[in-house]
Design a protein around this motif. Structure first.
Motif: not given
Length: 599
Positions: A172-178, A146-147, A197-210
């Motif tokens: 499917i993963a959403i990678k919110d690296m920033a 994600y960007t 999308i009929n698949l398990p969904l993951f969220l990976h999000s960094h805390y940088t912005s709070g």
């Protein structure tokens, strides 16, 4: 029955990568593995990302042995890794035979879940890794990086998810690296993905912005199945939401997590003590930093960038670098800032700030990127910059790996007897120079990890401050120690800045006899236009010229590695090379003469 939200803890990989520059050693992981194994996590992220590089480069641990050891210590857990698609764990595209062999060995050594992404969201660059994961009988997770930019939209991310589902990805993963996701955008993105999308969904999000914990709650409300957290001792800042906090929030809202609170506290207590050991790698940018909304620098990159600038005595210029990063990103067509594109953009931004003028020096990786060798940029790149970097060379339109010949056999031949296993060959493939040095030292039994500085207790503990003032004849100098050559040699070199100017001191160890002026490797300061120097500390990858050779201004004369990126050093004047003062593998610092050209 309430819905269960599955949780992955990232402390063993991304948590320590984000907060202590990936320096956590295996010995500090093993004592708590039993608790981690029984705490109720869906998976544990233990490998990939920068861990492989850090093991070989700094920790002097065999990364494959680390994985095997963790597999034995966590028998009931799914072990997860982050894989950069065709880049694997390195910084270039590898041929398909290397990708297939690497994935096979990861699976064989203990990885169950492969989170696979491409830095440009070019799905062509993940298809070989996805296919290899499926062939190994493991979980292939396609990843959206994600960007936020003028050329990215929720519609585009959903389209990418469809393409990855069509490849056979299991989730499917959403990678919110920033940490750029807002709660509203998270809800919209997750809702659209769940609808289509009929698949398990993951969220990976960094805390940088709070905002990450708010985003995770909104994602759960929108129907997400899995979230990534970090145990509280390695949470927050540029890392991730705290595991214990999200457990409490979700359970109070009526969801299940299956996590054991008593074990979580045991895990947190262990890592609170562990983190103190690595205080020297802590960055002042480990707190919430809302400027990420402008710079888009991801968590792991921010702490590493701060450490690298500190080593160069240039930490005071980090705000200039942060301001330059969005400009470089725009020039390169708005790539998401995630490895390796974050390193490509970040290193070029540092060179633009420290090197005198913008793009006076262009890294080899930026040149390859502009040529299309990393894949398709999200938007058109700056045409003038592309011409400056690669001239009239043809731009690659196909999947870059289609141009690469099989490499495994030649890698086995090059490394020869230093390799004890196929895993060693793959270590060499990831990082040829550093990997070869690692394997040679391992085989000789001379591996030595970087030193850990004990936390300050107010007493003398055998270490001196990295920064201090010295007053001589009434004049005060600001000293910052930036590096030191390895112990055990006949002489040691100490690198420092004095009032911001780089300096080097060579000390002869006990038993040494060579006079100072005769010691090999000692280099004079660059003072003339024919003195070739570098803008940043690094290691010499290749010397391209020899004494007596005639060169023209602008000709490449050296290749160095700085901040994990290769850069060509060019001659500033035309003339004859009358002195070569470096060789492959040498450590260099700014302002010293590497070559002398008489013009």
């Amino acid at each position: 029955m309430s819905r269960k939200i599955h949780i992955t803890d990232v402390v063993l990989r991304d948590g320590n990568q984000s907060l202590i520059a990936t320096r956590m050693r295996l010995d500090d992981m093993l004592p708590v593995c039993e608790a981690l194994d029984q705490a109720g996590y869906w998976s544990l992220e233990v490998w990939g990302g920068a861990t492989f590089d850090a093991c070989v480069r700094f920790l002097k641990e065999d990364p494959w042995e680390r994985l095997r050891t963790l597999r034995r210590a966590l028998p009931n857990s799914r072990l997860q890794m982050l894989l950069r698609g065709q880049n694997l764990l390195g910084y270039r595209h590898y041929p398909d035979d290397v990708v297939e062999a690497f994935v096979h060995k990861c699976a064989e050594n203990g990885i169950d879940v492969f989170r696979i992404f491409d830095a440009l969201n070019d799905v062509r660059n993940i298809k070989t890794a996805v296919a290899a994961t499926i062939a190994a009988g493991k979980h292939a997770q396609g990843t959206i990086c994600y960007t936020d930019s003028p050329v990215h939209s929720v519609k585009d991310f959903v389209k990418q998810a469809h393409q990855m589902a069509d490849m056979g990805c299991h989730s499917i993963a959403i990678k919110d690296m920033a940490g750029l996701l807002t709660p509203q955008v998270t809800f919209e993105l997750v809702s659209n993905l769940k609808k289509e999308i009929n698949l398990p969904l993951f969220l990976h999000s960094h805390y940088t912005s709070g905002m990450a914990s708010m985003c995770q709650l909104k994602a759960v409300e929108a129907g997400i199945d899995h979230i990534d957290t970090a145990i509280s001792a390695f949470a927050g800042g540029t890392s991730h939401p705290p595991t214990e906090t999200m457990k409490a929030v979700l359970e109070a809202a009526g969801y299940e997590t299956g996590l054991d609170a008593v074990l979580l506290e045991r895990i947190a207590s262990h890592f609170r003590e562990v983190r103190r050991k690595y205080h020297q790698f802590e960055s002042e940018y480990n707190g919430v930093d809302t400027q990420v909304l402008l710079s888009q620098v991801p968590g792991g990159m921010m702490s590493n960038l701060a450490n690298q600038l500190k080593e160069q005595g240039a930490l005071d210029r980090i705000q200039e670098v942060f301001a330059e990063i969005p400009r470089v990103r725009k020039d390169l067509g708005y790539p998401p800032l995630v490895t390796p594109s974050s390193q490509i953009v970040g290193t070029q931004a540092v060179l633009n700030v420290l090197g005198g003028s913008r793009y006076e020096t262009i890294t080899n990786e930026v040149k390859r990127y502009l040529q299309g060798l990393y894949g398709a940029a999200p938007a058109p790149v700056d045409a003038e910059l592309r011409v400056r970097a690669i001239g009239n060379e043809e731009v690659v339109e196909c999947r870059p790996a289609d141009l690469l010949a099989p490499e495994l056999d030649s890698l086995r031949e090059k490394i020869g007897a230093e390799a004890r296993s196929e895993e060693d060959v793959l270590t060499y493939a990831m990082f040829p120079d550093v990997g070869m040095q690692f394997l040679q030292h391992r085989n000789k039994g001379t591996l030595k990890p970087e030193a850990l500085i004990p936390p300050s207790t107010g007493a003398v503990v055998g270490s001196i401050a990295h920064e201090f003032k010295v007053t001589i004849h009434g004049e005060t100098f600001d000293i910052q120690v930036t590096g030191v050559s390895p112990a055990g040699e006949s002489e040691r070199r100490f690198y420092m800045t004095v009032d911001g100017e780089p300096e080097e001191i060579t000390l002869e160890m006990a038993g040494g006899s060579a006079p100072a002026e005769a010691r090999p490797g000692r280099r004079m300061r660059a003072t003339g236009p024919g003195h070739v120097t570098a803008a940043m500390p690094g290691n010499v990858v290749e010397v391209l010229v020899s004494e007596g050779q005639r060169v023209n201004a602008g000709d490449p004369v050296l290749v160095i590695e700085a901040m994990k990126m290769e850069t060509e050093i060019k001659a500033a004047v035309s003339g004859v090379v009358v002195g070569v003062f470096v060789k492959k593998g040498d450590r260099i610092t700014p302002a010293e003469t590497l070559l002398d050209i008489k013009h």
